[in-house]
Write a protein that holds these residues in place. Structure first.
Motif, PDB file in Angstrom:
ATOM      1  N   LEU A 127       0.824  -1.207   0.000  1.00 53.33           N
ATOM      2  CA  LEU A 127       0.000   0.000   0.000  1.00 53.33           C
ATOM      3  C   LEU A 127       0.856   1.255   0.000  1.00 53.33           C
ATOM      4  CD1 LEU A 127      -2.881   1.117   0.136  1.00 53.33           C
ATOM      5  CD2 LEU A 127      -2.718   1.007   2.627  1.00 53.33           C
ATOM      6  N   LYS A 128       1.876   1.270   0.808  1.00 51.28           N
ATOM      7  CA  LYS A 128       2.761   2.434   0.895  1.00 51.28           C
ATOM      8  C   LYS A 128       3.438   2.720  -0.430  1.00 51.28           C
ATOM      9  CE  LYS A 128       6.966   4.030   3.264  1.00 51.28           C
ATOM     10  NZ  LYS A 128       7.733   4.206   2.007  1.00 51.28           N
ATOM     11  N   ILE A 129       4.033   1.709  -1.019  1.00 46.42           N
ATOM     12  CA  ILE A 129       4.805   1.910  -2.252  1.00 46.42           C
ATOM     13  C   ILE A 129       3.894   2.188  -3.438  1.00 46.42           C
ATOM     14  CG2 ILE A 129       6.306   0.732  -3.922  1.00 46.42           C
ATOM     15  CD1 ILE A 129       7.758  -0.519  -1.592  1.00 46.42           C
ATOM     16  N   ARG A 130       2.810   1.444  -3.542  1.00 51.79           N
ATOM     17  CA  ARG A 130       1.906   1.636  -4.686  1.00 51.79           C
ATOM     18  C   ARG A 130       1.271   3.015  -4.645  1.00 51.79           C
ATOM     19  NH1 ARG A 130       0.742   1.764  -9.198  1.00 51.79           N
ATOM     20  NH2 ARG A 130      -1.001   0.715 -10.244  1.00 51.79           N
ATOM     21  N   PHE A 131       0.874   3.468  -3.467  1.00 58.06           N
ATOM     22  CA  PHE A 131       0.261   4.784  -3.338  1.00 58.06           C
ATOM     23  C   PHE A 131       1.256   5.884  -3.701  1.00 58.06           C
ATOM     24  CE2 PHE A 131      -1.173   8.433  -0.658  1.00 58.06           C
ATOM     25  CZ  PHE A 131      -2.374   8.655  -1.318  1.00 58.06           C
ATOM     26  N   ASP A 132       2.488   5.742  -3.245  1.00 52.35           N
ATOM     27  CA  ASP A 132       3.520   6.723  -3.590  1.00 52.35           C
ATOM     28  C   ASP A 132       3.720   6.801  -5.098  1.00 52.35           C
ATOM     29  OD1 ASP A 132       4.048   7.657  -1.105  1.00 52.35           O
ATOM     30  OD2 ASP A 132       5.934   6.594  -0.827  1.00 52.35           O
ATOM     31  N   GLU A 133       3.737   5.651  -5.757  1.00 55.38           N
ATOM     32  CA  GLU A 133       3.943   5.623  -7.210  1.00 55.38           C
ATOM     33  C   GLU A 133       2.825   6.361  -7.932  1.00 55.38           C
ATOM     34  OE1 GLU A 133       4.101   1.495  -8.058  1.00 55.38           O
ATOM     35  OE2 GLU A 133       6.277   1.330  -7.718  1.00 55.38           O
ATOM     36  N   ASN A 237       8.173  16.165  -4.188  1.00 51.71           N
ATOM     37  CA  ASN A 237       8.837  15.513  -3.058  1.00 51.71           C
ATOM     38  C   ASN A 237       7.955  15.432  -1.822  1.00 51.71           C
ATOM     39  OD1 ASN A 237      11.312  15.167  -4.442  1.00 51.71           O
ATOM     40  ND2 ASN A 237      11.798  17.317  -4.087  1.00 51.71           N
ATOM     41  N   MET A 238       6.672  15.702  -2.000  1.00 49.10           N
ATOM     42  CA  MET A 238       5.778  15.631  -0.850  1.00 49.10           C
ATOM     43  C   MET A 238       5.623  14.189  -0.390  1.00 49.10           C
ATOM     44  SD  MET A 238       2.727  18.355  -1.578  1.00 49.10           S
ATOM     45  CE  MET A 238       2.017  17.969   0.008  1.00 49.10           C
ATOM     46  N   VAL A 239       5.411  14.016   0.900  1.00 51.11           N
ATOM     47  CA  VAL A 239       5.211  12.678   1.453  1.00 51.11           C
ATOM     48  C   VAL A 239       3.708  12.418   1.498  1.00 51.11           C
ATOM     49  CG1 VAL A 239       5.554  11.183   3.438  1.00 51.11           C
ATOM     50  CG2 VAL A 239       7.309  12.849   2.813  1.00 51.11           C
ATOM     51  N   PHE A 240       3.244  11.515   0.629  1.00 49.76           N
ATOM     52  CA  PHE A 240       1.820  11.239   0.554  1.00 49.76           C
ATOM     53  C   PHE A 240       1.398  10.083   1.450  1.00 49.76           C
ATOM     54  CE2 PHE A 240       2.706  13.305  -3.486  1.00 49.76           C
ATOM     55  CZ  PHE A 240       1.695  14.240  -3.528  1.00 49.76           C
ATOM     56  N   ASN A 241       2.356   9.319   1.960  1.00 51.50           N
ATOM     57  CA  ASN A 241       1.997   8.062   2.602  1.00 51.50           C
ATOM     58  C   ASN A 241       2.050   8.119   4.123  1.00 51.50           C
ATOM     59  OD1 ASN A 241       4.688   8.122   3.155  1.00 51.50           O
ATOM     60  ND2 ASN A 241       5.250   6.539   1.698  1.00 51.50           N
ATOM     61  N   SER A 242       2.028   9.293   4.706  1.00 49.19           N
ATOM     62  CA  SER A 242       2.244   9.402   6.143  1.00 49.19           C
ATOM     63  C   SER A 242       1.121   8.778   6.961  1.00 49.19           C
ATOM     64  CB  SER A 242       2.395  10.873   6.539  1.00 49.19           C
ATOM     65  OG  SER A 242       1.274  11.620   6.121  1.00 49.19           O
ATOM     66  N   HIS A 243      -0.101   8.741   6.418  1.00 50.52           N
ATOM     67  CA  HIS A 243      -1.226   8.241   7.201  1.00 50.52           C
ATOM     68  C   HIS A 243      -1.942   7.061   6.560  1.00 50.52           C
ATOM     69  CE1 HIS A 243      -0.787  11.722   9.745  1.00 50.52           C
ATOM     70  NE2 HIS A 243      -0.934  12.522   8.726  1.00 50.52           N
ATOM     71  N   ILE A 244      -1.714   6.797   5.299  1.00 51.29           N
ATOM     72  CA  ILE A 244      -2.534   5.814   4.594  1.00 51.29           C
ATOM     73  C   ILE A 244      -2.374   4.404   5.145  1.00 51.29           C
ATOM     74  CG2 ILE A 244      -0.883   5.316   2.769  1.00 51.29           C
ATOM     75  CD1 ILE A 244      -3.289   5.248   0.853  1.00 51.29           C
ATOM     76  N   CYS A 245      -1.250   4.104   5.762  1.00 48.92           N
ATOM     77  CA  CYS A 245      -1.019   2.747   6.270  1.00 48.92           C
ATOM     78  C   CYS A 245      -1.435   2.555   7.722  1.00 48.92           C
ATOM     79  CB  CYS A 245       0.454   2.383   6.131  1.00 48.92           C
ATOM     80  SG  CYS A 245       1.010   2.265   4.422  1.00 48.92           S
ATOM     81  N   GLU A 246      -1.920   3.597   8.374  1.00 49.85           N
ATOM     82  CA  GLU A 246      -2.178   3.505   9.797  1.00 49.85           C
ATOM     83  C   GLU A 246      -3.198   2.427  10.150  1.00 49.85           C
ATOM     84  OE1 GLU A 246      -3.240   7.273  11.382  1.00 49.85           O
ATOM     85  OE2 GLU A 246      -1.197   8.079  11.301  1.00 49.85           O
ATOM     86  N   TYR A 247      -4.268   2.343   9.371  1.00 49.81           N
ATOM     87  CA  TYR A 247      -5.309   1.390   9.734  1.00 49.81           C
ATOM     88  C   TYR A 247      -4.828  -0.046   9.576  1.00 49.81           C
ATOM     89  CZ  TYR A 247      -6.585  -0.243   5.058  1.00 49.81           C
ATOM     90  OH  TYR A 247      -6.575  -0.837   3.817  1.00 49.81           O
ATOM     91  N   LEU A 248      -3.831  -0.260   8.714  1.00 48.28           N
ATOM     92  CA  LEU A 248      -3.289  -1.597   8.548  1.00 48.28           C
ATOM     93  C   LEU A 248      -2.330  -1.932   9.683  1.00 48.28           C
ATOM     94  CD1 LEU A 248      -2.621  -1.630   4.715  1.00 48.28           C
ATOM     95  CD2 LEU A 248      -4.272  -3.043   5.932  1.00 48.28           C
ATOM     96  N   THR A 249      -1.488  -0.996  10.058  1.00 46.61           N
ATOM     97  CA  THR A 249      -0.474  -1.265  11.074  1.00 46.61           C
ATOM     98  C   THR A 249      -1.084  -1.379  12.472  1.00 46.61           C
ATOM     99  OG1 THR A 249      -0.049   1.111  11.284  1.00 46.61           O
ATOM    100  CG2 THR A 249       1.350  -0.127   9.780  1.00 46.61           C
ATOM    101  N   LYS A 250      -2.271  -0.837  12.670  1.00 42.44           N
ATOM    102  CA  LYS A 250      -2.893  -0.889  13.979  1.00 42.44           C
ATOM    103  C   LYS A 250      -3.692  -2.163  14.188  1.00 42.44           C
ATOM    104  CE  LYS A 250      -3.266   4.113  14.729  1.00 42.44           C
ATOM    105  NZ  LYS A 250      -4.192   5.255  14.880  1.00 42.44           N
TER     106      LYS A 250
END
Length: 251
Positions: A127-133, A237-250
């Protein structure tokens, strides 16, 4: 939302999809791969390596069987994992495992998964890598769709009307990507351009195509105006993935 609604349809499709999702998650995966062993060579279903983790090398065995995997297959796979120097083996079965197979994998470096279990295992990284791409592709739209960044005054009347059309077409899907960063990913589905998406894979594939199209169409429009100094890298260079993975990691 789920990572994907794709379900493998055959043994070859299972191998191909395992390989595809590993590559999309940032690994370097190949199928099928002949590798060196302590005693000769062996062909494995999926061979994967990583550049940035302690887990440098692992292999996957894919079985699209209608019956549970027996114990002897796990014993054989454990030997391949060990003798190939791999740090991990992932066995992926359509129909599960016999009791003896589960016992054979206990306290070993072999994980027993079904298709969904495999996807869940790589979900955060994928999710992190695909979203960044996807959002990296969309980056120029941050400028093109911002009325404060676009020099509308230098456009001809015809091109000003075209710019308005492009804004109406591409701003909504661009904002979908930005909203995903801010919590929309926790919803069961996302509506975009009149279509309901219930998995990230389908949504990202769609957004990627729309973003490429939008960047190309805007590029054609402003290519005629050399004097327009658009800072198309200001969002790159913006960081788009700062929150998208939270629901998975929790979970």
């Amino acid at each position: 939302m789920r990572i994907t609604n794709e379900i493998p349809k055959s043994w070859q499709d299972l191998q191909d999809k395992v390989c595809k999702y590993l590559n999309q998650a940032g690994y370097h995966a190949e199928t099928t791969k002949t590798i060196e062993m302590v005693r000769g060579k062996v062909e494995v279903d999926v061979f994967a390596t990583s550049d940035d983790e302690l887990l440098k090398q692992f292999i996957c065995e894919c079985k699209y069987w209608e019956t549970p995997v027996p114990q002897e297959k796990i014993h054989a796979f454990r030997t391949v994992v060990h003798d190939s120097g791999s740090m991990l083996g992932i066995f992926i079965s359509k129909t599960g495992y016999q009791k003896g197979a589960i016992e054979a994998a206990y306290c070993s470096n072999v994980l027993l998964k079904d298709w969904q279990g495999f996807i869940d295992m790589i979900a955060v990284k994928w999710l992190k890598i695909r979203f960044d791409e996807v959002m990296r592709i969309a980056s120029p739209l941050a400028t093109y769709t911002d009325v404060l960044d676009v020099p509308v005054e230098i456009l001809s009347d015809e091109d000003r009307a075209l710019n308005e059309q492009l804004l109406k077409r591409y701003l909504p899907p661009y904002m979908i990507g930005r909203k995903l960063q801010m919590g929309m990913h926790k919803e069961m589905y996302v509506d975009c351009d009149g279509t309901r998406f219930e998995d990230f894979n389908s949504l990202f594939n769609y957004l990627e195509d729309v973003y490429r199209e939008g960047v190309a169409r805007y590029g054609e429009l402003f290519a005629k105006y050399k004097e327009a100094k658009l800072d198309l890298d200001n969002d790159g260079n913006m960081v788009f993935n700062s929150h998208i993975c939270e629901y998975l990691t929790k979970e």
